[in-house]
Design a protein around this motif. Structure first.
Motif, PDB file in Angstrom:
ATOM      1  N   GLY A   1       0.690  -1.190   0.069  1.00 21.11           N
ATOM      2  CA  GLY A   1      -0.085  -0.099   0.138  1.00 21.11           C
ATOM      3  C   GLY A   1       0.864   1.265  -0.106  1.00 21.11           C
ATOM      4  N   GLU A   2       2.074   1.343   0.042  1.00 27.49           N
ATOM      5  CA  GLU A   2       3.016   2.196   0.160  1.00 27.49           C
ATOM      6  C   GLU A   2       3.662   3.012  -1.125  1.00 27.49           C
ATOM      7  N   ARG A   3       3.479   3.880  -1.433  1.00 24.02           N
ATOM      8  CA  ARG A   3       4.385   4.438  -2.544  1.00 24.02           C
ATOM      9  C   ARG A   3       5.307   5.650  -2.175  1.00 24.02           C
ATOM     10  N   ARG A   4       6.200   5.700  -3.155  1.00 25.53           N
ATOM     11  CA  ARG A   4       7.438   6.687  -2.653  1.00 25.53           C
ATOM     12  C   ARG A   4       7.586   7.640  -4.088  1.00 25.53           C
ATOM     13  N   THR A   5       8.147   8.776  -3.723  1.00 26.29           N
ATOM     14  CA  THR A   5       8.086   9.923  -4.993  1.00 26.29           C
ATOM     15  C   THR A   5       9.630  10.319  -4.743  1.00 26.29           C
ATOM     16  N   SER A   6      10.594  10.383  -5.681  1.00 31.17           N
ATOM     17  CA  SER A   6      12.008  10.768  -5.552  1.00 31.17           C
ATOM     18  C   SER A   6      11.974  12.347  -5.579  1.00 31.17           C
ATOM     19  N   GLU A   7      13.120  12.814  -5.690  1.00 34.13           N
ATOM     20  CA  GLU A   7      13.280  14.387  -5.847  1.00 34.13           C
ATOM     21  C   GLU A   7      13.196  14.502  -7.277  1.00 34.13           C
ATOM     22  N   THR A   8      13.436  13.631  -8.122  1.00 38.45           N
ATOM     23  CA  THR A   8      13.181  13.669  -9.727  1.00 38.45           C
ATOM     24  C   THR A   8      11.967  13.565 -10.095  1.00 38.45           C
ATOM     25  N   GLY A   9      11.123  13.363  -9.272  1.00 41.99           N
ATOM     26  CA  GLY A   9       9.664  13.131  -9.692  1.00 41.99           C
ATOM     27  C   GLY A   9       9.272  11.632  -9.765  1.00 41.99           C
ATOM     28  N   ARG A  10      10.116  10.653  -9.822  1.00 40.68           N
ATOM     29  CA  ARG A  10       9.850   9.188 -10.038  1.00 40.68           C
ATOM     30  C   ARG A  10       8.750   8.832  -8.946  1.00 40.68           C
ATOM     31  N   ILE A  11       7.962   7.998  -9.320  1.00 39.87           N
ATOM     32  CA  ILE A  11       7.007   7.534  -8.271  1.00 39.87           C
ATOM     33  C   ILE A  11       6.990   5.844  -8.487  1.00 39.87           C
ATOM     34  N   ASP A  12       7.141   5.054  -7.342  1.00 40.07           N
ATOM     35  CA  ASP A  12       6.988   3.649  -7.244  1.00 40.07           C
ATOM     36  C   ASP A  12       6.159   3.563  -6.207  1.00 40.07           C
ATOM     37  N   GLY A  13       5.276   2.547  -6.395  1.00 34.39           N
ATOM     38  CA  GLY A  13       4.647   1.978  -5.394  1.00 34.39           C
ATOM     39  C   GLY A  13       2.967   1.424  -5.624  1.00 34.39           C
ATOM     40  N   PHE A  14       2.382   1.272  -4.692  1.00 30.00           N
ATOM     41  CA  PHE A  14       1.146   0.554  -4.866  1.00 30.00           C
ATOM     42  C   PHE A  14       0.174   1.241  -5.066  1.00 30.00           C
ATOM     43  N   PHE A  15      -1.245   0.955  -5.764  1.00 28.83           N
ATOM     44  CA  PHE A  15      -2.468   1.517  -5.997  1.00 28.83           C
ATOM     45  C   PHE A  15      -3.554   0.576  -5.981  1.00 28.83           C
ATOM     46  N   GLU A  16      -4.592   0.917  -5.329  1.00 32.00           N
ATOM     47  CA  GLU A  16      -5.725  -0.204  -5.138  1.00 32.00           C
ATOM     48  C   GLU A  16      -6.685   0.063  -6.181  1.00 32.00           C
ATOM     49  N   LEU A  17      -6.869  -1.272  -6.432  1.00 32.34           N
ATOM     50  CA  LEU A  17      -7.879  -1.523  -7.417  1.00 32.34           C
ATOM     51  C   LEU A  17      -9.000  -2.542  -7.038  1.00 32.34           C
ATOM     52  N   ASP A  18     -10.022  -2.432  -6.589  1.00 28.02           N
ATOM     53  CA  ASP A  18     -11.008  -3.345  -6.155  1.00 28.02           C
ATOM     54  C   ASP A  18     -10.495  -4.218  -5.272  1.00 28.02           C
ATOM     55  N   GLY A  19      -9.774  -3.498  -4.028  1.00 31.91           N
ATOM     56  CA  GLY A  19      -9.343  -4.576  -3.102  1.00 31.91           C
ATOM     57  C   GLY A  19      -7.984  -5.100  -3.359  1.00 31.91           C
ATOM     58  N   ARG A  20      -7.535  -4.986  -4.646  1.00 34.49           N
ATOM     59  CA  ARG A  20      -6.106  -5.458  -5.044  1.00 34.49           C
ATOM     60  C   ARG A  20      -5.028  -4.305  -5.204  1.00 34.49           C
ATOM     61  N   GLN A  21      -3.938  -4.685  -4.689  1.00 34.28           N
ATOM     62  CA  GLN A  21      -2.697  -3.668  -4.887  1.00 34.28           C
ATOM     63  C   GLN A  21      -1.991  -3.892  -6.087  1.00 34.28           C
ATOM     64  N   ILE A  22      -1.713  -3.006  -6.849  1.00 37.38           N
ATOM     65  CA  ILE A  22      -1.090  -3.101  -8.372  1.00 37.38           C
ATOM     66  C   ILE A  22      -0.072  -2.053  -8.260  1.00 37.38           C
TER      67      ILE A  22
END
Length: 331
Positions: free
Chosen positions: A181-202
């Motif tokens: 469920g965590e996501r992380r954004t770097s100083e350059t604007g890169r984003i990595d992490g999870f997003f919820e879709l109907d109870g699933r993590q993508i």
């Protein structure tokens, strides 16, 4: 339409043509390099020369075992050892003998060193970047059970040689794993992490800046990992996003109920891009079955898509056409 009115549209069309050429070039060069001799390419990879330490975690232990097998243990690997390390769900589709043969094939480029991670690891999944004897980078997405005994639930091996002058962008070696469920954004604007879709993590990653956004759609059983070199090539001139489609080997996303259709994949991607606030318009790049998904997305949401790049793409009638080309005995 008066010439003065059509000029902006014409300029945009020409600009999109140039943009598409940049994306196609990045994809094609990465694919062509795969087919060339890898010996002597170590100086081109831009990867760290010093091996990176493996995180102390269940997935780190599994990665250490994979490295041990690749670096000398493949010749003596037994079915019993494979059964002890790999989850029954994975062995149901790839029996121990198949796993041993694959490991021995990949081990032909040993010794391997861990050069980094293509994105932040999670508590149960990692995308490891290995460099073998030939110098050709190899990405290994690896996932394990969340509970003891933490057996391997998915793995993939993808050689990802970068186009000339492209530096592969790995994450900081000491970066802590992402929690579910965590996501992380770097100083350059890169984003990595999870997003919820109907109870699933993508799991989604986006890097770079610029419009339109390039979205990379993988083949049938592939998570995002095989796109690593292409992602590194596109990020300097555009926003580029990859994700682990549900039910792919070694990915970080939660599994989805089966059977799955291309429509299900399109629905997931559309919701994911919306939830992650990934700005359009999109250029969709699809490999194999990903090409079919990209075409269906473009026909479903034509106002969101300004370009398609199909890389050895699957076709909805390919099985029928193939059957017509061969004899009943061969089919």
């Amino acid at each position: 339409m008066p010439a003065s009115d059509s000029a902006p549209a014409l300029a945009k069309e020409r600009a999109m043509g140039r943009f598409a050429i940049h994306v196609i070039s990045a994809v094609m060069v990465a694919q062509l390099v795969i087919g060339t001799p890898a010996v002597g390419r170590a100086q081109d990879t831009g990867t760290p020369a010093t091996p990176v330490e493996i995180h102390a975690s269940p997935v780190g232990e599994a990665l250490a075992w994979v490295l041990t097998i690749l670096n000398g243990g493949a010749a003596t690997l037994t079915p019993d050892e494979v059964t002890a390390r790999i989850a029954p769900s994975l062995l149901a589709g790839a029996p121990p003998e198949i796993v041993i043969g694959l490991m021995q094939q990949v081990a032909a480029d040993a010794p391997f060193a861990l050069a980094g991670f293509t994105r932040p690891p999670t508590v149960s999944q990692v995308n490891a970047l290995l460099i073998g004897r030939s110098g050709t980078p190899l990405v290994v997405p690896l996932s394990v059970e969340s509970a003891t005994p933490h057996r391997i639930t998915g793995a993939n091996f993808s050689f990802v040689p970068p186009p000339p002058s492209v530096r592969l962008q790995t994450v900081a070696p000491g970066e802590l794993p992402l929690a579910v469920g965590e996501r992380r954004t770097s100083e350059t604007g890169r984003i990595d992490g999870f997003f919820e879709l109907d109870g699933r993590q993508i799991f989604l990653s986006c890097a770079g800046t610029g419009s339109p956004t390039v979205v990379l759609e993988s083949g049938l059983n592939d998570p995002a990992a095989p796109w690593f070199a292409v992602e590194s090539a596109v990020a300097p001139f555009a926003r580029v996003c990859t994700y682990d489609r549900a039910n792919t080997a070694g990915g970080a996303s939660d599994p989805a109920p089966t059977p799955r259709t291309a429509r299900d994949a399109v629905d997931d991607l559309h919701v994911l891009l919306s939830e992650a606030q990934v700005p359009g318009p999109y250029v969709l790049v699809g490999h194999s079955i990903g090409g079919l998904i990209a075409r269906l997305y473009a026909s479903t949401y034509p106002d969101e898509v300004v370009g398609l790049v199909l890389v050895d793409a699957a076709h909805e009638e390919q099985e029928t056409r193939l059957e017509e080309l061969v004899s009943p005995e061969l089919w």
